[in-house]
Design a protein around this motif. Sequence first.
Motif, PDB file in Angstrom:
ATOM      1  N   PRO A 142      26.221  29.562  51.022  1.00  0.00           N
ATOM      2  CA  PRO A 142      25.337  28.966  52.295  1.00  0.00           C
ATOM      3  C   PRO A 142      24.512  27.755  51.647  1.00  0.00           C
ATOM      4  CG  PRO A 142      25.094  31.427  52.123  1.00  0.00           C
ATOM      5  CD  PRO A 142      25.902  31.157  50.717  1.00  0.00           C
ATOM      6  N   THR A 143      24.475  26.963  52.438  1.00  0.00           N
ATOM      7  CA  THR A 143      23.416  25.844  52.110  1.00  0.00           C
ATOM      8  C   THR A 143      22.891  25.502  53.728  1.00  0.00           C
ATOM      9  OG1 THR A 143      25.201  24.292  52.670  1.00  0.00           O
ATOM     10  CG2 THR A 143      24.751  24.623  50.273  1.00  0.00           C
ATOM     11  N   HIS A 148      29.363  26.812  53.232  1.00  0.00           N
ATOM     12  CA  HIS A 148      30.159  25.666  52.870  1.00  0.00           C
ATOM     13  C   HIS A 148      31.011  26.035  51.571  1.00  0.00           C
ATOM     14  CE1 HIS A 148      27.256  23.174  55.117  1.00  0.00           C
ATOM     15  NE2 HIS A 148      28.173  23.120  55.668  1.00  0.00           N
ATOM     16  N   ILE A 149      31.854  25.254  51.252  1.00  0.00           N
ATOM     17  CA  ILE A 149      32.884  25.277  50.197  1.00  0.00           C
ATOM     18  C   ILE A 149      32.322  24.145  49.053  1.00  0.00           C
ATOM     19  CG2 ILE A 149      35.056  24.819  49.203  1.00  0.00           C
ATOM     20  CD1 ILE A 149      36.370  25.597  51.829  1.00  0.00           C
ATOM     21  N   HIS A 150      31.782  24.756  47.667  1.00  0.00           N
ATOM     22  CA  HIS A 150      31.238  23.820  46.739  1.00  0.00           C
ATOM     23  C   HIS A 150      32.329  23.626  45.619  1.00  0.00           C
ATOM     24  CE1 HIS A 150      27.486  24.340  48.837  1.00  0.00           C
ATOM     25  NE2 HIS A 150      27.792  25.332  48.788  1.00  0.00           N
ATOM     26  N   SER A 151      32.587  22.512  45.188  1.00  0.00           N
ATOM     27  CA  SER A 151      33.464  22.189  44.201  1.00  0.00           C
ATOM     28  C   SER A 151      32.338  21.262  43.047  1.00  0.00           C
ATOM     29  CB  SER A 151      34.451  21.192  44.520  1.00  0.00           C
ATOM     30  OG  SER A 151      34.995  20.600  43.600  1.00  0.00           O
ATOM     31  N   VAL A 152      32.468  21.966  42.017  1.00  0.00           N
ATOM     32  CA  VAL A 152      31.675  21.192  40.828  1.00  0.00           C
ATOM     33  C   VAL A 152      32.556  21.025  39.570  1.00  0.00           C
ATOM     34  CG1 VAL A 152      29.659  21.823  39.201  1.00  0.00           C
ATOM     35  CG2 VAL A 152      29.619  22.852  41.504  1.00  0.00           C
ATOM     36  N   THR A 153      32.426  19.822  39.187  1.00  0.00           N
ATOM     37  CA  THR A 153      33.341  19.219  38.115  1.00  0.00           C
ATOM     38  C   THR A 153      32.628  18.440  37.151  1.00  0.00           C
ATOM     39  OG1 THR A 153      34.935  18.610  39.829  1.00  0.00           O
ATOM     40  CG2 THR A 153      35.606  17.753  37.873  1.00  0.00           C
ATOM     41  N   LEU A 168      29.271  17.150  42.162  1.00  0.00           N
ATOM     42  CA  LEU A 168      29.125  18.086  43.074  1.00  0.00           C
ATOM     43  C   LEU A 168      29.447  17.651  44.573  1.00  0.00           C
ATOM     44  CD1 LEU A 168      27.996  20.699  44.532  1.00  0.00           C
ATOM     45  CD2 LEU A 168      25.672  19.742  44.347  1.00  0.00           C
ATOM     46  N   MET A 169      30.613  18.416  45.069  1.00  0.00           N
ATOM     47  CA  MET A 169      31.280  18.074  46.381  1.00  0.00           C
ATOM     48  C   MET A 169      31.229  19.120  47.271  1.00  0.00           C
ATOM     49  SD  MET A 169      34.276  15.448  45.507  1.00  0.00           S
ATOM     50  CE  MET A 169      34.262  14.489  47.043  1.00  0.00           C
ATOM     51  N   THR A 170      30.652  19.027  48.453  1.00  0.00           N
ATOM     52  CA  THR A 170      30.746  20.026  49.374  1.00  0.00           C
ATOM     53  C   THR A 170      31.286  19.866  50.675  1.00  0.00           C
ATOM     54  OG1 THR A 170      28.299  20.528  48.508  1.00  0.00           O
ATOM     55  CG2 THR A 170      29.003  21.456  50.844  1.00  0.00           C
ATOM     56  N   PHE A 171      32.085  20.896  51.055  1.00  0.00           N
ATOM     57  CA  PHE A 171      33.199  20.986  52.276  1.00  0.00           C
ATOM     58  C   PHE A 171      33.031  21.661  53.197  1.00  0.00           C
ATOM     59  CE2 PHE A 171      35.154  18.846  48.459  1.00  0.00           C
ATOM     60  CZ  PHE A 171      35.812  17.549  49.092  1.00  0.00           C
ATOM     61  N   GLU A 172      33.141  21.517  54.355  1.00  0.00           N
ATOM     62  CA  GLU A 172      33.191  22.331  55.549  1.00  0.00           C
ATOM     63  C   GLU A 172      34.151  23.626  55.175  1.00  0.00           C
ATOM     64  OE1 GLU A 172      34.236  20.570  59.110  1.00  0.00           O
ATOM     65  OE2 GLU A 172      32.124  19.639  59.280  1.00  0.00           O
ATOM     66  N   LEU A 173      33.778  25.067  55.360  1.00  0.00           N
ATOM     67  CA  LEU A 173      34.675  26.130  55.298  1.00  0.00           C
ATOM     68  C   LEU A 173      35.932  25.985  56.130  1.00  0.00           C
ATOM     69  CD1 LEU A 173      35.019  28.689  53.770  1.00  0.00           C
ATOM     70  CD2 LEU A 173      33.842  29.894  55.793  1.00  0.00           C
ATOM     71  N   GLN A 174      35.934  25.330  56.971  1.00  0.00           N
ATOM     72  CA  GLN A 174      36.946  25.124  58.079  1.00  0.00           C
ATOM     73  C   GLN A 174      38.127  24.587  57.246  1.00  0.00           C
ATOM     74  OE1 GLN A 174      37.368  26.314  60.963  1.00  0.00           O
ATOM     75  NE2 GLN A 174      39.003  25.306  61.840  1.00  0.00           N
ATOM     76  N   ARG A 175      37.746  23.600  56.141  1.00  0.00           N
ATOM     77  CA  ARG A 175      38.759  22.863  55.612  1.00  0.00           C
ATOM     78  C   ARG A 175      39.799  23.823  54.965  1.00  0.00           C
ATOM     79  NH1 ARG A 175      39.637  18.104  52.171  1.00  0.00           N
ATOM     80  NH2 ARG A 175      41.776  18.408  51.720  1.00  0.00           N
TER      81      ARG A 175
END
Length: 237
Positions: A142-143, A148-153, A168-175
């Motif tokens: 949660p944010t 949300h989906i979080h990608s950390v590279t 750090l990239m954050t996407f909607e869970l619906q994705r």
Amino acid sequence: MNNARALLPGLYWGLAGMLVAGLAVWLTLVIPLQREQRNLQTYFPAFGLVIALDQQIARLVSEVDTVARHPALLAAAKAADARQARQVLDDFSYLEGLVSSRLLTPGQARRESLHDRSLSPPLLDMIGRAERGVPPNLEAHPTNGQLHIHSVTPIRGSATGPVQAVLLMTFELQRVSAALKIDMPEIGKASLVQGVFDDPQAVLASAGESDSPAITPIGTFNDAWSLHFQPGSIFQR
């Protein structure tokens, strides 16, 4: 006539033996094969959902990798130029379901977490792993009250070089969760479940209906996520 009668007991025993052998084949081969076929039919919808999920996950990972490998983003990371990094990230604002993107220098997230509530403890843990050069899997947390989906590279100057920054990239869970489509609720219930280390498993999204206690977990392209499928009433009948 007497000879024919004399042969009857042997014929009976031969027929009985054939029947016993046929029954043995039926019990040991045919019935298990039929049972296995029914099981495959029951869980076939789950395999189709996993394929759809994997396609969405792989596409998201590929897009993140494209951003992380952008030469201008690497140059901004080396120069610690926040303005240049923002310009590069803005060029990718068209990505489907993208909520936010940030380039963080090592230690920056920990410092900013004192006044930035979006940097939750689970997210800080992901960033910390990336800073140590261990890219975490995609995780959903949660944010600001929304999942949300979080990608950390980790961003490096070379394959073996030190970590220059963290993307750090954050996407909607619906994705990803949009792939959970069950046209008939009676088919069963499918849930996208997250398991990170020893944390309790969390259901991220679900579709369909089932009261069956039988749950089959199937792994996905993302090691932190699995699909849990419960057969519906159409299979129970």
